[in-house]
Design a protein around this motif. Structure first.
Motif, PDB file in Angstrom:
ATOM      1  N   ARG A 260       2.031   7.460  -6.833  1.00  0.00           N
ATOM      2  CA  ARG A 260       1.115   8.281  -7.379  1.00  0.00           C
ATOM      3  C   ARG A 260       1.755   9.776  -7.258  1.00  0.00           C
ATOM      4  O   ARG A 260       1.120  10.613  -7.816  1.00  0.00           O
ATOM      5  CB  ARG A 260      -0.119   8.051  -6.844  1.00  0.00           C
ATOM      6  CG  ARG A 260      -0.896   7.130  -7.314  1.00  0.00           C
ATOM      7  CD  ARG A 260      -2.473   6.835  -7.062  1.00  0.00           C
ATOM      8  NE  ARG A 260      -2.767   7.142  -5.495  1.00  0.00           N
ATOM      9  CZ  ARG A 260      -3.096   6.105  -4.989  1.00  0.00           C
ATOM     10  NH1 ARG A 260      -2.917   4.965  -5.161  1.00  0.00           N
ATOM     11  NH2 ARG A 260      -3.252   6.331  -3.566  1.00  0.00           N
ATOM     12  N   ARG A 261       2.641  10.014  -6.508  1.00  0.00           N
ATOM     13  CA  ARG A 261       2.890  11.387  -6.007  1.00  0.00           C
ATOM     14  C   ARG A 261       4.103  11.758  -6.879  1.00  0.00           C
ATOM     15  O   ARG A 261       5.266  11.105  -7.223  1.00  0.00           O
ATOM     16  CB  ARG A 261       3.487  11.580  -4.593  1.00  0.00           C
ATOM     17  CG  ARG A 261       2.101  11.247  -3.633  1.00  0.00           C
ATOM     18  CD  ARG A 261       2.423  11.265  -2.094  1.00  0.00           C
ATOM     19  NE  ARG A 261       1.191  11.039  -1.351  1.00  0.00           N
ATOM     20  CZ  ARG A 261       1.035  10.714  -0.085  1.00  0.00           C
ATOM     21  NH1 ARG A 261       2.264  10.691   0.630  1.00  0.00           N
ATOM     22  NH2 ARG A 261       0.285  10.571   0.652  1.00  0.00           N
TER      23      ARG A 261
ATOM     24  N   GLN B 144       0.776  -1.071   0.046  1.00  0.00           N
ATOM     25  CA  GLN B 144       0.077  -0.156  -0.011  1.00  0.00           C
ATOM     26  C   GLN B 144       0.532   1.162   0.040  1.00  0.00           C
ATOM     27  O   GLN B 144       0.568   2.105  -0.576  1.00  0.00           O
ATOM     28  CB  GLN B 144      -0.919   0.294   1.392  1.00  0.00           C
ATOM     29  CG  GLN B 144      -1.785   1.124   1.359  1.00  0.00           C
ATOM     30  CD  GLN B 144      -2.865   1.016   2.354  1.00  0.00           C
ATOM     31  OE1 GLN B 144      -2.744   0.186   3.350  1.00  0.00           O
ATOM     32  NE2 GLN B 144      -3.783   2.092   2.430  1.00  0.00           N
ATOM     33  N   GLY B 145       1.778   1.368   0.767  1.00  0.00           N
ATOM     34  CA  GLY B 145       2.862   2.476   0.767  1.00  0.00           C
ATOM     35  C   GLY B 145       3.617   2.647  -0.643  1.00  0.00           C
ATOM     36  O   GLY B 145       3.834   3.777  -0.915  1.00  0.00           O
TER      37      GLY B 145
ATOM     38  N   GLN C  98       3.369  12.627   7.966  1.00  0.00           N
ATOM     39  CA  GLN C  98       2.123  12.245   7.681  1.00  0.00           C
ATOM     40  C   GLN C  98       1.737  10.870   8.635  1.00  0.00           C
ATOM     41  O   GLN C  98       0.517  11.039   8.931  1.00  0.00           O
ATOM     42  CB  GLN C  98       2.092  11.432   6.062  1.00  0.00           C
ATOM     43  CG  GLN C  98       0.733  11.216   5.732  1.00  0.00           C
ATOM     44  CD  GLN C  98      -0.144  12.088   5.676  1.00  0.00           C
ATOM     45  OE1 GLN C  98       0.114  13.356   4.991  1.00  0.00           O
ATOM     46  NE2 GLN C  98      -1.309  12.251   6.358  1.00  0.00           N
TER      47      GLN C  98
ATOM     48  N   LEU D  38       1.047   4.102  -2.867  1.00  0.00           N
ATOM     49  CA  LEU D  38       0.724   5.799  -2.432  1.00  0.00           C
ATOM     50  C   LEU D  38       2.051   6.529  -2.902  1.00  0.00           C
ATOM     51  O   LEU D  38       1.812   7.488  -3.747  1.00  0.00           O
ATOM     52  CB  LEU D  38       0.758   5.971  -1.105  1.00  0.00           C
ATOM     53  CG  LEU D  38      -0.587   5.390  -0.408  1.00  0.00           C
ATOM     54  CD1 LEU D  38      -0.488   5.597   0.948  1.00  0.00           C
ATOM     55  CD2 LEU D  38      -1.666   6.423  -0.963  1.00  0.00           C
ATOM     56  N   ARG D  39       3.336   5.981  -2.694  1.00  0.00           N
ATOM     57  CA  ARG D  39       4.383   7.003  -3.428  1.00  0.00           C
ATOM     58  C   ARG D  39       4.592   6.933  -4.970  1.00  0.00           C
ATOM     59  O   ARG D  39       4.909   7.914  -5.370  1.00  0.00           O
ATOM     60  CB  ARG D  39       5.695   6.122  -2.703  1.00  0.00           C
ATOM     61  CG  ARG D  39       6.055   6.721  -1.258  1.00  0.00           C
ATOM     62  CD  ARG D  39       7.446   6.057  -0.778  1.00  0.00           C
ATOM     63  NE  ARG D  39       7.620   4.781  -1.156  1.00  0.00           N
ATOM     64  CZ  ARG D  39       7.159   3.633  -0.171  1.00  0.00           C
ATOM     65  NH1 ARG D  39       6.571   3.985   1.120  1.00  0.00           N
ATOM     66  NH2 ARG D  39       7.199   2.563  -0.051  1.00  0.00           N
TER      67      ARG D  39
ATOM     68  N   ARG E  94       6.122  13.378   3.148  1.00  0.00           N
ATOM     69  CA  ARG E  94       5.818  12.069   2.642  1.00  0.00           C
ATOM     70  C   ARG E  94       6.589  10.969   3.676  1.00  0.00           C
ATOM     71  O   ARG E  94       6.124   9.919   3.695  1.00  0.00           O
ATOM     72  CB  ARG E  94       6.619  12.214   1.198  1.00  0.00           C
ATOM     73  CG  ARG E  94       5.941  12.995   0.181  1.00  0.00           C
ATOM     74  CD  ARG E  94       6.502  12.605  -1.085  1.00  0.00           C
ATOM     75  NE  ARG E  94       7.859  12.620  -1.206  1.00  0.00           N
ATOM     76  CZ  ARG E  94       8.445  13.768  -1.519  1.00  0.00           C
ATOM     77  NH1 ARG E  94       7.917  14.906  -1.761  1.00  0.00           N
ATOM     78  NH2 ARG E  94       9.986  13.757  -1.798  1.00  0.00           N
TER      79      ARG E  94
END
Length: 389
Positions: A118-119, A111-112, A250, A115-116, A246
């Protein structure tokens, strides 16, 4: 020269080795910082005798897996595989290949990784003459709703963090000036220029910087040594806050948000003081670790930056290796002693009355100051029940 016989030199070499410096840089560090000149052959012989190898003798995979799992329980769950690899080397003293860490993170924290992925962050061009040419100072307010305020400073050339401090406020000019004076005292140097936003909290620090530079004769001497600008224009520190969001904050934002949503934290003065009392030391420890990791990590090359790539500590301590120089000005401690440090918040929570009450409560109930966020949570909930906040 018998390096192993001198414990201080051996410890220094081990520290440089564990920080990931190359052999050439280690020799340069010893010569510049400790006035010790040895040959490459002597250094390699010492590494061999001490069992220090860059490759081979890798740590067992189950041990690496356990270390990663322990890190993923805290703010380190936001790390990418490069940073996690560095943490395993420096914090856990493990030998592991970087691609092994990448594969394990894909298994343990998918999951991490999603998320990274997409940024994205777009960098702007930045120019600097050398270390201490300009320091960028700014406050971080994302944790302020929970009563915790951060202040940071970064050197523009090396990207080395000069300070990263958690406190009860970052709006008090005395607090920001205190951070600046402490940093200058430890280095014995002031920057050629200082860059901040228009906040009133920066006024005292700006005045001290200009006063210390009034006798100099360069182009940026005196009042020109400090410049105000918009927060969006203070790109070095602002881009670092983006990295910090990031990779660290968070976690704390989500954690304190969950504490608030569960009804255990509101915006009252008492709750914020209690939160600072329990978590400020733990958060500062986390910030110190974050600062150390950043200053020892390797910055990759960028086509949009004129500053060289490399490790921030190396860029700052050895600017001559990158065709640069020290732009700072030496300052003696007696010159700094004339600036009184008054108006600083007292204790961990910032309120002397609540601080005294909480300290007495801890002593009476034989409670201990926590060493990690889980124990801090237990202490917070216990004191909240006892105090009736």
């Amino acid at each position: 020269m018998n390096i192993s016989g001198d414990l201080n030199i051996a410890v220094a070499i081990r520290e440089y080795f564990d920080s990931g410096h190359t052999y050439e840089v280690i020799l340069d560090m010893l010569k510049c910082n400790r006035d010790i000149s040895i040959s490459m052959r002597t250094l390699k012989t010492h590494f061999k005798e001490s069992g220090l190898y860059r490759r081979g003798n890798y740590s067992p995979l189950p041990e690496v897996r356990r270390a990663i799992l322990s890190e993923l329980r805290g703010p380190e769950q936001l790390f990418g595989y490069r940073t996690m690899w560095q943490v395993l080397k420096q914090k856990h003293k493990l030998r592991v290949k970087r691609d092994v860490v990448m594969r394990l993170l894909r298994q343990l924290n998918p999951q991490g990784i999603a998320l990274r992925t997409r940024r994205r962050f777009t960098r702007r061009t930045y120019h600097s003459m050398g270390r201490n040419y300009i320091w960028h100072v700014d406050g971080y307010d994302k944790l302020k709703p929970f009563g915790l305020a951060l202040s940071g400073c970064i050197d523009g050339f090396s990207r080395r963090l000069m300070w990263l401090v958690c406190g009860a406020t970052n709006n008090n000019p005395a607090v920001i000036a205190h951070n600046y004076i402490n940093c200058v005292k430890s280095l014995g140097v002031i920057p050629m220029r200082l860059r901040t936003d228009f906040g009133t909290e920066n006024g005292t620090m700006a005045a001290i910087q200009c006063t210390l530079r009034h006798a100099h004769t360069d182009y940026y001497a005196g009042s020109s040594s400090h410049s105000y600008g918009s927060s969006t224009g203070n790109q070095r520190i602002e881009s670092w806050w983006s990295y910090f969001r990031r990779g660290r904050s968070q976690f704390w934002m989500d954690f304190f948000g969950d504490l608030r949503d569960s009804g255990n934290l509101n915006g009252s003065h008492e709750h914020q003081c209690l939160l600072r009392f329990c978590f400020r030391g733990v958060l500062q420890k986390d910030l110190d670790e974050c600062k150390g990791l950043w200053n020892k990590h390797r910055i990759r090359p960028s086509r949009l930056a004129s500053c060289p790539r490399g490790i921030p500590n190396e860029l700052y301590l050895l600017p001559h290796r990158y065709g640069s120089r020290d732009c700072g000005f030496a300052v003696e401690e007696r010159e700094l002693d004339v600036f009184p440090e008054e108006g600083l918040p007292v204790g961990l929570c910032g309120d002397p009355n609540i601080e005294e009450y909480l300290q007495q409560t801890v002593q009476q109930n034989t409670l201990q100051q926590p060493q990690d966020w889980e124990l801090a949570t237990e202490l917070y909930l216990a004191l909240k029940d006892i105090a009736g906040f």
